[in-house]
Design a protein around this motif. Structure first.
Motif, PDB file in Angstrom:
ATOM      1  N   LYS A  62      39.700  40.949  38.885  1.00 29.00           N
ATOM      2  CA  LYS A  62      41.005  40.592  38.352  1.00 29.00           C
ATOM      3  C   LYS A  62      41.462  41.647  37.280  1.00 29.00           C
ATOM      4  O   LYS A  62      40.920  42.324  36.541  1.00 29.00           O
ATOM      5  CB  LYS A  62      40.984  39.266  37.531  1.00 29.00           C
ATOM      6  N   GLY A  63      42.917  41.957  37.467  1.00 32.70           N
ATOM      7  CA  GLY A  63      43.629  42.864  36.749  1.00 32.70           C
ATOM      8  C   GLY A  63      44.335  42.436  35.744  1.00 32.70           C
ATOM      9  O   GLY A  63      45.183  41.153  35.873  1.00 32.70           O
ATOM     10  N   MET A 108      45.885  48.199  41.852  1.00 29.85           N
ATOM     11  CA  MET A 108      46.300  46.832  42.010  1.00 29.85           C
ATOM     12  C   MET A 108      45.976  46.379  43.538  1.00 29.85           C
ATOM     13  O   MET A 108      45.366  45.465  43.778  1.00 29.85           O
ATOM     14  CB  MET A 108      47.646  46.420  41.693  1.00 29.85           C
ATOM     15  N   LYS A 109      45.977  46.956  44.406  1.00 37.61           N
ATOM     16  CA  LYS A 109      45.840  46.976  45.821  1.00 37.61           C
ATOM     17  C   LYS A 109      44.369  46.568  46.123  1.00 37.61           C
ATOM     18  O   LYS A 109      43.853  46.038  47.142  1.00 37.61           O
ATOM     19  CB  LYS A 109      46.479  47.744  46.767  1.00 37.61           C
ATOM     20  N   TYR A 110      43.600  47.148  45.163  1.00 35.50           N
ATOM     21  CA  TYR A 110      42.114  46.981  45.506  1.00 35.50           C
ATOM     22  C   TYR A 110      41.396  45.691  44.620  1.00 35.50           C
ATOM     23  O   TYR A 110      40.094  45.581  44.710  1.00 35.50           O
ATOM     24  CB  TYR A 110      41.258  48.250  45.037  1.00 35.50           C
ATOM     25  N   VAL A 153      48.260  47.898  35.842  1.00 28.09           N
ATOM     26  CA  VAL A 153      46.892  47.021  35.315  1.00 28.09           C
ATOM     27  C   VAL A 153      46.211  48.241  34.268  1.00 28.09           C
ATOM     28  O   VAL A 153      46.222  49.442  34.893  1.00 28.09           O
ATOM     29  CB  VAL A 153      46.081  46.779  36.465  1.00 28.09           C
ATOM     30  N   ASN A 154      45.763  47.848  33.206  1.00 33.57           N
ATOM     31  CA  ASN A 154      45.115  48.897  32.486  1.00 33.57           C
ATOM     32  C   ASN A 154      43.722  48.152  32.237  1.00 33.57           C
ATOM     33  O   ASN A 154      42.803  49.019  31.508  1.00 33.57           O
ATOM     34  CB  ASN A 154      45.709  49.305  31.104  1.00 33.57           C
ATOM     35  N   THR A 155      43.351  46.979  32.671  1.00 33.32           N
ATOM     36  CA  THR A 155      42.159  46.378  32.490  1.00 33.32           C
ATOM     37  C   THR A 155      41.372  45.609  33.597  1.00 33.32           C
ATOM     38  O   THR A 155      42.265  45.021  34.322  1.00 33.32           O
ATOM     39  CB  THR A 155      42.129  45.553  31.126  1.00 33.32           C
ATOM     40  N   ILE A 156      40.370  45.942  34.216  1.00 35.55           N
ATOM     41  CA  ILE A 156      39.771  45.201  35.152  1.00 35.55           C
ATOM     42  C   ILE A 156      38.395  44.642  34.729  1.00 35.55           C
ATOM     43  O   ILE A 156      37.723  45.018  34.030  1.00 35.55           O
ATOM     44  CB  ILE A 156      39.619  46.079  36.468  1.00 35.55           C
ATOM     45  N   LYS A 160      51.066  41.094  36.782  1.00 38.26           N
ATOM     46  CA  LYS A 160      51.898  40.988  38.044  1.00 38.26           C
ATOM     47  C   LYS A 160      53.249  41.506  37.949  1.00 38.26           C
ATOM     48  O   LYS A 160      53.886  42.319  38.425  1.00 38.26           O
ATOM     49  CB  LYS A 160      51.655  39.820  38.796  1.00 38.26           C
ATOM     50  N   LEU A 161      53.913  40.834  36.912  1.00 35.91           N
ATOM     51  CA  LEU A 161      55.245  41.192  36.590  1.00 35.91           C
ATOM     52  C   LEU A 161      55.533  42.610  36.038  1.00 35.91           C
ATOM     53  O   LEU A 161      56.469  43.232  36.522  1.00 35.91           O
ATOM     54  CB  LEU A 161      55.929  40.363  35.466  1.00 35.91           C
TER      55      LEU A 161
END
Length: 281
Positions: free
Chosen positions: A99-100, A74-76, A90-93, A85-86
Protein backbone atom coordinates in the motif's frame (compact mmCIF):
# COMPACT_ATOMS: atom_id res chain seq x y z
CA UNK A 1 23.27 -4.89 15.66
CA UNK A 2 21.82 -6.22 12.40
CA UNK A 3 21.00 -9.94 12.50
CA UNK A 4 18.68 -12.47 10.87
CA UNK A 5 15.57 -11.03 12.53
CA UNK A 6 16.26 -7.34 11.73
CA UNK A 7 13.42 -5.72 9.79
CA UNK A 8 14.63 -3.59 6.87
CA UNK A 9 13.02 -0.34 5.73
CA UNK A 10 14.60 2.24 3.50
CA UNK A 11 14.53 4.91 0.85
CA UNK A 12 14.40 4.50 -2.92
CA UNK A 13 15.27 7.34 -5.25
CA UNK A 14 17.86 8.46 -7.79
CA UNK A 15 20.04 9.89 -6.31
CA UNK A 16 19.75 9.16 -2.55
CA UNK A 17 23.18 10.20 -1.25
CA UNK A 18 21.85 13.55 0.00
CA UNK A 19 19.13 12.04 2.22
CA UNK A 20 18.85 12.95 5.91
CA UNK A 21 16.31 10.18 6.57
CA UNK A 22 18.65 7.27 7.52
CA UNK A 23 20.16 8.85 10.66
CA UNK A 24 16.74 10.19 11.75
CA UNK A 25 14.96 6.82 11.46
CA UNK A 26 17.81 4.72 12.82
CA UNK A 27 18.00 6.95 15.91
CA UNK A 28 14.25 6.47 16.40
CA UNK A 29 14.55 2.66 16.14
CA UNK A 30 17.39 2.69 18.64
CA UNK A 31 15.44 4.91 21.05
CA UNK A 32 12.48 2.49 21.10
CA UNK A 33 14.63 -0.65 21.04
CA UNK A 34 13.12 -1.78 17.74
CA UNK A 35 15.06 -4.31 15.66
CA UNK A 36 14.82 -2.28 12.45
CA UNK A 37 17.39 -0.71 10.12
CA UNK A 38 16.84 2.06 7.56
CA UNK A 39 18.92 1.85 4.37
CA UNK A 40 18.99 4.13 1.28
CA UNK A 41 18.83 2.39 -2.13
CA UNK A 42 19.80 4.19 -5.33
CA UNK A 43 17.31 2.86 -7.91
CA UNK A 44 17.49 3.95 -11.55
CA UNK A 45 14.09 4.56 -13.18
CA UNK A 46 14.40 1.54 -15.49
CA UNK A 47 14.90 -0.71 -12.45
CA UNK A 48 11.93 0.54 -10.42
CA UNK A 49 9.60 -2.42 -11.07
CA UNK A 50 12.26 -5.03 -10.28
CA UNK A 51 13.25 -3.07 -7.15
CA UNK A 52 9.67 -3.14 -5.79
CA UNK A 53 9.15 -6.82 -6.63
CA UNK A 54 12.58 -7.69 -5.23
CA UNK A 55 11.93 -5.77 -2.02
CA UNK A 56 8.70 -7.69 -1.49
CA UNK A 57 10.49 -10.99 -2.12
CA UNK A 58 13.25 -9.99 0.33
CA UNK A 59 10.63 -9.25 3.01
CA UNK A 60 11.58 -5.57 3.24
CA UNK A 61 8.94 -3.92 5.43
CA UNK A 62 8.66 -0.45 3.93
CA UNK A 63 10.12 2.25 1.74
CA UNK A 64 10.17 5.99 1.57
CA UNK A 65 10.04 7.07 -2.06
CA UNK A 66 11.71 10.18 -3.43
CA UNK A 67 12.43 11.75 -6.82
CA UNK A 68 11.99 10.50 -9.54
CA UNK A 69 9.79 7.55 -8.45
CA UNK A 70 6.85 9.09 -6.53
CA UNK A 71 4.39 8.81 -9.44
CA UNK A 72 5.64 5.77 -11.38
CA UNK A 73 5.83 3.55 -8.30
CA UNK A 74 2.04 3.67 -7.90
CA UNK A 75 1.47 1.19 -10.74
CA UNK A 76 3.38 -1.52 -8.85
CA UNK A 77 1.28 -1.27 -5.66
CA UNK A 78 -1.94 -3.12 -4.80
CA UNK A 79 -3.56 -0.35 -2.73
CA UNK A 80 -3.39 3.41 -2.31
CA UNK A 81 -4.37 5.51 0.67
CA UNK A 82 -7.31 7.69 -0.52
CA UNK A 83 -5.42 10.98 -0.19
CA UNK A 84 -2.33 9.55 -1.94
CA UNK A 85 -4.67 8.60 -4.80
CA UNK A 86 -5.98 12.17 -4.97
CA UNK A 87 -2.46 13.61 -4.86
CA UNK A 88 -1.31 11.15 -7.52
CA UNK A 89 2.03 10.47 -5.84
CA UNK A 90 3.39 8.21 -3.12
CA UNK A 91 6.27 8.83 -0.72
CA UNK A 92 5.75 5.87 1.64
CA UNK A 93 5.14 2.18 0.97
CA UNK A 94 4.01 -0.42 3.50
CA UNK A 95 4.79 -3.84 2.05
CA UNK A 96 2.37 -5.61 4.44
CA UNK A 97 -0.46 -4.62 2.09
CA UNK A 98 1.63 -3.33 -0.82
CA UNK A 99 0.00 0.00 0.00
CA UNK A 100 1.16 3.50 -0.90
CA UNK A 101 0.78 6.63 1.22
CA UNK A 102 1.75 10.28 0.88
CA UNK A 103 2.99 11.80 4.15
CA UNK A 104 4.43 15.01 2.67
CA UNK A 105 1.24 17.01 3.20
CA UNK A 106 0.63 15.78 6.72
CA UNK A 107 4.22 16.73 7.55
CA UNK A 108 3.40 20.32 6.61
CA UNK A 109 0.07 20.31 8.49
CA UNK A 110 1.72 19.05 11.68
CA UNK A 111 4.58 21.53 11.37
CA UNK A 112 2.12 24.43 11.14
CA UNK A 113 0.01 22.77 13.85
CA UNK A 114 2.77 23.51 16.37
CA UNK A 115 1.83 27.22 16.18
CA UNK A 116 -1.74 27.41 14.80
CA UNK A 117 -4.60 25.34 13.41
CA UNK A 118 -5.59 25.24 9.73
CA UNK A 119 -9.34 25.32 10.43
CA UNK A 120 -11.04 28.55 9.33
CA UNK A 121 -7.74 30.12 8.20
CA UNK A 122 -7.10 32.06 5.01
CA UNK A 123 -4.10 30.32 3.40
CA UNK A 124 -1.79 31.31 0.55
CA UNK A 125 0.21 28.52 -1.11
CA UNK A 126 3.08 29.65 -3.35
CA UNK A 127 3.94 27.16 -6.08
CA UNK A 128 1.95 24.45 -7.86
CA UNK A 129 4.43 21.56 -8.16
CA UNK A 130 4.47 18.17 -6.46
CA UNK A 131 4.98 19.47 -2.91
CA UNK A 132 2.24 22.07 -3.34
CA UNK A 133 -0.11 19.37 -4.62
CA UNK A 134 0.47 17.12 -1.60
CA UNK A 135 0.10 20.02 0.82
CA UNK A 136 -3.00 21.50 -0.85
CA UNK A 137 -5.03 18.28 -0.57
CA UNK A 138 -4.13 17.89 3.10
CA UNK A 139 -4.99 21.55 3.74
CA UNK A 140 -8.37 21.03 2.07
CA UNK A 141 -9.11 18.22 4.54
CA UNK A 142 -8.64 20.56 7.51
CA UNK A 143 -11.57 22.93 6.71
CA UNK A 144 -9.70 26.17 6.02
CA UNK A 145 -11.64 29.33 5.20
CA UNK A 146 -9.84 29.57 1.86
CA UNK A 147 -6.84 28.31 -0.11
CA UNK A 148 -5.21 30.55 -2.73
CA UNK A 149 -2.74 28.72 -5.00
CA UNK A 150 -0.33 31.14 -6.69
CA UNK A 151 2.18 30.17 -9.37
CA UNK A 152 4.27 31.69 -12.17
CA UNK A 153 2.60 29.33 -14.65
CA UNK A 154 -1.01 30.22 -13.92
CA UNK A 155 -2.31 27.18 -15.84
CA UNK A 156 -0.57 24.85 -13.37
CA UNK A 157 -2.16 26.76 -10.48
CA UNK A 158 -5.56 26.54 -12.18
CA UNK A 159 -5.19 22.80 -12.79
CA UNK A 160 -4.25 22.12 -9.16
CA UNK A 161 -7.05 24.32 -7.79
CA UNK A 162 -9.58 22.48 -9.98
CA UNK A 163 -8.28 19.09 -8.85
CA UNK A 164 -8.62 20.10 -5.19
CA UNK A 165 -12.15 21.40 -5.82
CA UNK A 166 -13.11 18.22 -7.68
CA UNK A 167 -11.97 16.14 -4.70
CA UNK A 168 -15.00 17.55 -2.80
CA UNK A 169 -12.76 18.19 0.21
CA UNK A 170 -13.41 21.94 -0.07
CA UNK A 171 -14.98 24.46 -2.46
CA UNK A 172 -12.94 27.36 -1.11
CA UNK A 173 -9.90 27.15 -3.36
CA UNK A 174 -8.82 29.53 -6.11
CA UNK A 175 -5.72 30.39 -8.13
CA UNK A 176 -3.79 33.37 -9.46
CA UNK A 177 -0.39 34.52 -10.64
CA UNK A 178 2.36 34.61 -8.02
CA UNK A 179 3.02 38.18 -9.19
CA UNK A 180 -0.08 39.17 -7.18
CA UNK A 181 1.11 37.54 -3.95
CA UNK A 182 1.42 40.78 -1.96
CA UNK A 183 -2.32 41.45 -2.26
CA UNK A 184 -3.15 37.94 -1.03
CA UNK A 185 -0.67 37.96 1.86
CA UNK A 186 -2.15 41.14 3.34
CA UNK A 187 -5.36 39.20 4.14
CA UNK A 188 -3.74 35.82 4.86
CA UNK A 189 -3.37 33.96 8.14
CA UNK A 190 -0.84 31.46 6.77
CA UNK A 191 1.67 31.64 3.90
CA UNK A 192 3.24 28.38 2.70
CA UNK A 193 6.12 28.62 0.23
CA UNK A 194 6.59 25.37 -1.73
CA UNK A 195 8.91 26.95 -4.32
CA UNK A 196 12.69 26.32 -4.33
CA UNK A 197 13.43 30.05 -3.94
CA UNK A 198 16.24 30.51 -1.42
CA UNK A 199 17.28 26.85 -1.39
CA UNK A 200 21.02 26.21 -1.06
CA UNK A 201 23.15 27.18 -2.93
CA UNK A 202 20.82 30.04 -4.01
CA UNK A 203 20.63 31.48 -0.51
CA UNK A 204 20.71 35.09 -1.75
CA UNK A 205 17.60 34.81 -3.92
CA UNK A 206 15.06 37.58 -3.47
CA UNK A 207 12.29 36.45 -1.10
CA UNK A 208 8.86 35.96 -2.72
CA UNK A 209 7.43 38.38 -0.11
CA UNK A 210 9.28 41.14 1.75
CA UNK A 211 8.90 42.02 5.44
CA UNK A 212 7.08 45.28 4.64
CA UNK A 213 4.34 43.28 2.89
CA UNK A 214 3.79 40.90 5.82
CA UNK A 215 1.93 41.47 9.09
CA UNK A 216 2.73 40.29 12.60
CA UNK A 217 -0.23 37.86 12.83
CA UNK A 218 0.99 35.95 9.76
CA UNK A 219 2.38 32.40 10.04
CA UNK A 220 5.05 31.81 7.38
CA UNK A 221 6.12 28.28 6.45
CA UNK A 222 8.98 27.69 4.01
CA UNK A 223 9.33 23.97 3.17
CA UNK A 224 13.00 24.46 2.16
CA UNK A 225 15.18 23.15 5.01
CA UNK A 226 18.64 23.99 3.66
CA UNK A 227 19.39 26.67 4.79
CA UNK A 228 17.34 26.46 7.99
CA UNK A 229 16.54 30.18 7.90
CA UNK A 230 15.67 30.95 4.29
CA UNK A 231 15.41 34.46 2.84
CA UNK A 232 11.61 34.26 3.25
CA UNK A 233 11.82 33.25 6.92
CA UNK A 234 14.35 36.07 7.55
CA UNK A 235 11.79 38.52 6.16
CA UNK A 236 9.06 36.93 8.31
CA UNK A 237 11.15 37.37 11.46
CA UNK A 238 11.83 41.01 10.51
CA UNK A 239 8.07 41.55 10.17
CA UNK A 240 7.35 40.00 13.57
CA UNK A 241 5.50 37.15 11.85
CA UNK A 242 5.72 33.54 13.12
CA UNK A 243 8.22 31.38 11.17
CA UNK A 244 7.70 27.64 10.61
CA UNK A 245 10.94 25.99 9.49
CA UNK A 246 11.23 23.44 6.67
CA UNK A 247 12.98 20.96 8.96
CA UNK A 248 9.64 20.48 10.75
CA UNK A 249 7.90 19.16 7.63
CA UNK A 250 10.82 16.80 7.02
CA UNK A 251 10.54 15.65 10.63
CA UNK A 252 6.79 15.05 10.69
CA UNK A 253 6.53 13.34 7.30
CA UNK A 254 9.26 10.97 8.53
CA UNK A 255 7.46 10.39 11.83
CA UNK A 256 4.27 9.51 9.96
CA UNK A 257 6.14 6.95 7.81
CA UNK A 258 7.74 5.50 10.95
CA UNK A 259 4.30 4.95 12.51
CA UNK A 260 2.90 3.35 9.34
CA UNK A 261 5.75 0.81 9.29
CA UNK A 262 6.09 0.03 12.99
CA UNK A 263 2.67 0.73 14.50
CA UNK A 264 4.55 2.57 17.28
CA UNK A 265 4.36 6.25 18.20
CA UNK A 266 7.41 7.98 16.72
CA UNK A 267 9.89 9.51 19.20
CA UNK A 268 9.66 12.91 17.51
CA UNK A 269 12.02 14.63 19.96
CA UNK A 270 14.82 12.14 19.23
CA UNK A 271 14.17 12.35 15.48
CA UNK A 272 14.32 16.15 15.57
CA UNK A 273 17.51 16.19 17.64
CA UNK A 274 19.17 13.81 15.14
CA UNK A 275 17.98 15.85 12.16
CA UNK A 276 19.38 19.03 13.67
CA UNK A 277 22.70 17.35 14.35
CA UNK A 278 22.83 15.95 10.79
CA UNK A 279 22.06 19.41 9.37
CA UNK A 280 24.56 21.12 11.73
CA UNK A 281 21.84 23.29 13.29
Amino acid sequence: MINGSTKIVGLIGHPVEHSFSPPMHNAAFEELGLDYAYVPFNVCPENLKSAILGAKSLNIKGFNVTIPHKINVMKYLDKLDPIAKLIGAVNTIDFKEMKGYNTDGIGCIKAIGEVTSIKDKNIVVAGAGGASRAISFYLARENPQSIHILNRDINKAKSLAEDVKNSKLTDNVDFDSIDKIVGYVSDADILIDTTPVGMSPHVNDEAIVKAEDMHSDLVVNDIVYNPNETVLLSEAIKAGATPVYGIKMLLYQGAESFEIWTGEKAPVDVMEKTLRKTLDL
